[in-house]
Write an enzyme that holds these catalytic residues in place. Structure first.
Site, short mmCIF file in Angstrom:
data_model
loop_
_atom_site.label_atom_id
_atom_site.label_comp_id
_atom_site.label_asym_id
_atom_site.label_seq_id
_atom_site.Cartn_x
_atom_site.Cartn_y
_atom_site.Cartn_z
N SER A 17 -10.22 1.31 2.28
CA SER A 17 -10.75 0.54 1.16
C SER A 17 -9.78 0.59 -0.01
O SER A 17 -9.51 1.65 -0.56
CB SER A 17 -12.11 1.11 0.71
OG SER A 17 -12.53 0.51 -0.50
N SER A 44 0.78 -1.23 0.00
CA SER A 44 0.00 0.00 0.00
C SER A 44 0.81 1.28 0.00
O SER A 44 0.23 2.37 -0.10
CB SER A 44 -0.95 0.01 1.19
OG SER A 44 -2.06 -0.81 0.93
#
Length: 384
Positions: free
Chosen positions: A202, A96
């Site tokens: 998300s 991420s």
């Protein structure tokens, strides 16, 4: 920072660009890169790295840049079969942390007047965010960037989890997933909440932002990152592999207990399209240092966009002291110090990049396993 492409268990999944020569981190010498560990200024941090490996991690690699210069620490192995130690040059999947690169490009596009953070998703991607209560007409790009959109995270879908995060991964590791397919998975579920009313991490948010970048520029988001960030900053170890399953050299192996029975599997090779713009980046500790320090010092964004980047919202469910900006996290450590950056996890790999707000003191790390906690290393370096 527990904000990454991941399932909770058993595996973590998760210009106007300036060259900023004057803002760059001090260059690592050949000696720095050849001799990790042993610096008296970072003994506490090295002990914390040793403890992560003692707790079960195959190996850990860390780089610190501060007023003393560049320090590389390591412990454990890069390859459990050969016993090869981890090298400062080793590349790894950083999950991420991809989101920070994507956010920087979106903010550059805003600075150039090519989009507005308050544009709706519907305006930029007509008809894409619809279904089961999702309505792109009510969601802004800003809400995608800071995870206040309420869009369902595709990585939470039970079928996707079984295929990608469970034993089925070993059969499906080379499958290709397109951004539209990942968004379609999310649209099969109800939103987490009404846009702007809460916070929930998300990965679908950043898949959508990657699509927005491509629709706005006419080029894939990875090409825009390369053109705007990688080339100007000479981040030669950083790549966005698309569907390429192998890691570029030098690199070690990545390990996971993905089958849930305690067996450690080599999960180095996988098709990173499972993560895409939410988590596909491959890099090393030195490139992450240069990127984060340049970003925080304003070397990639004008002042107005830096203000947007660092405007934060509370992170529901996160530990106290965590707040989310636009692709960056602000974290208050136990000693009261604040650091900024982003973490990233993907099969067999856990990474983090953090720095003080002025970019003068920074740390990047990678653990080549997804089943140990390395946060104590950050605490040791900044609070020691």
């Amino acid at each position: 920072m527990p904000v990454r492409v991941r399932r909770v268990a058993p595996v973590a999944l998760v210009a106007a660009a300036l060259t900023a020569t004057a803002l760059s981190a001090p260059a690592a010498s050949a000696a720095d890169l050849a001799r990790p560990g042993g610096d008296r200024h970072h003994q506490r941090t090295q002990r914390a790295v040793d403890a992560v490996v003692a707790a079960g991690a195959p190996g850990m690699l860390v780089q610190v840049r501060d007023r003393h210069g560049v320090w590389n620490g390591s412990a454990g192995v890069a390859d459990r079969t050969t016993g090869r130690e981890r090298l400062p040059q080793d590349r790894f999947r950083a999950g991420s942390i991809t989101k920070t690169f994507v956010a920087a490009v979106v903010l550059q596009l805003e600075a150039e007047g090519k989009l507005d953070l308050d544009d709706t998703v519907e305006r930029r991607l007509p008809g894409v965010v619809r279904g089961n209560g999702h309505d792109g007409r009510k969601i802004t790009l800003r809400q995608l960037l800071n995870h206040t959109s309420g869009v369902y995270g595709y990585t939470e879908d039970p079928d996707f989890q079984r295929k990608v995060f469970g034993p089925d991964f070993l059969r499906h590791r080379y499958d290709t997933h397109t951004p539209r397919q990942l968004v379609s998975i999310a649209m099969g579920h109800a939103p987490a909440f009404a846009p702007g009313t809460s916070w929930a991490y998300s990965n679908t948010n950043y898949i959508l932002l990657g699509m927005v970048v491509e629709k706005t520029t006419g080029r894939p988001y990875a090409q825009e990152i390369e053109r705007r960030i990688l080339k100007p900053l000479k981040l030669r170890a950083t790549t966005f592999p698309g569907t390429a399953a192998a890691l570029p050299r030098p690199s070690g192996r990545a390990y996971s207990m993905i089958t849930g029975d305690g067996t450690v599997h080599d999960v180095t090779e996988l098709n990173p399209s499972i993560a895409g713009a939410a988590g596909e980046v491959v890099t090393n500790t030195s490139d992450l240092q240069h990127f984060l320090r340049t970003l925080l010092r304003g070397g990639l964004l004008p002042r107005a966009q830096m203000k947007e980047l660092t405007t934060t919202v509370p992170m529901t469910g996160a530990p106290e002291g965590y707040r989310y900006g636009l692709g960056v996290v602000s974290q208050k450590l136990s000693c009261g110090k604040e650091v900024w950056g982003h973490s990233g996890g993907i099969h067999g790999s856990s990474s983090d990049m953090v720095a003080t707000r002025d970019g003068r003191h920074s740390l990047t790390y990678n653990v080549n396993g997804d089943f140990t906690d390395a946060q104590p290393v950050v605490e040791a370096e900044f609070c020691g």
